[in-house]
Design an enzyme around this catalytic site. Structure first.
Site, short mmCIF file in Angstrom:
data_model
loop_
_atom_site.label_atom_id
_atom_site.label_comp_id
_atom_site.label_asym_id
_atom_site.label_seq_id
_atom_site.Cartn_x
_atom_site.Cartn_y
_atom_site.Cartn_z
N LYS A 22 0.83 -1.20 0.00
CA LYS A 22 0.00 0.00 0.00
C LYS A 22 0.87 1.25 0.00
O LYS A 22 0.64 2.19 -0.78
CB LYS A 22 -0.94 0.02 1.21
N ASP A 61 -6.85 1.21 1.07
CA ASP A 61 -6.93 1.30 2.53
C ASP A 61 -8.34 0.90 2.98
O ASP A 61 -9.13 0.39 2.18
CB ASP A 61 -6.56 2.70 3.01
#
Length: 217
Positions: A127, A145
């Protein structure tokens, strides 16, 4: 295990992202940074913390340490004092010092532009790497997220059982011309409109296209 619903049709996806683009043509991330290095550090510090909390801590930090070498010169103790208000700060401080050392010793003090090299840095997962690739180098990388995971499944823009599946669903279903900014539009939508407990459906610009059954009035 229940079967996931299919993603929204292509034409619906196109209309959704056309509306996002019309409302916010150039969406920006909310983490403050001054260069690629400070972006990496800010994103690494943001795990299980709010952007506002990270920004508050890093304003003073980046004023004195905005390169890997300056961070090493500041040292673990000095860094820790700056980020003490951020959750998991001790472990994060160790990671920032370690990744700074690697950047100096293996990359000439520069942040690499490949996902594999970024993910090899301590405290940098997929991420974080995708955020840096997208925000700094303009790659159409999707950093999923909790907000994007929720919005992707709730709206059926990108249904998936885990963050990796949602990332693939965005890549597979969002029209190509919207891939660059897709993750920012979805994050902002999830953060301010399609919130977890009581989504603000009455103020949602895609409410008429969203199949979510428990819309709020």
């Amino acid at each position: 295990m229940a079967k996931l619903p299919p993603p929204l049709p292509y034409n619906t996806q196109r209309e959704i992202f056309a509306r996002f683009q019309a409302a916010e043509p150039e969406p920006k991330g909310e983490l403050e940074h001054v260069n690629a290095y400070t972006l990496v550090v800010a994103v690494a510090l943001s795990a299980q913390a709010t952007d506002a909390g990270v920004n508050k801590a890093t304003r003073g930090l980046f004023a004195v340490a905005d390169t890997p070498q300056k961070m090493l010169d500041l040292g673990l103790e000095g860094l820790t004092e700056h980020i003490r208000t951020i959750g998991l700060y001790r472990n994060k401080a160790k990671n920032v010092i370690a990744l700074s050392r690697i950047l100096v010793e293996e990359h000439g003090g520069e942040v690499p532009s490949s996902r594999a090299a970024l993910q090899a840095l301590p405290g940098v997962g997929r991420k974080t790497a995708n955020v840096v690739l997208n925000m700094w180098w303009g790659h159409p990388a999707q950093a999923v997220d909790t907000h994007i995971f929720r919005v992707g499944n709730r709206t059926r823009i990108a249904p998936g059982r885990d963050v990796d599946a949602v990332e693939r669903a965005i890549e597979d279903n969002v029209p190509a011309e919207y891939q660059r900014h897709a993750h920012h539009w979805l994050i902002l939508h999830g953060r301010y409109t399609c919130i977890a407990r009581r989504p603000k459906c009455g103020a949602c610009l895609i409410a008429d296209l969203c199949p979510y059954e428990d819309k709020t009035v």
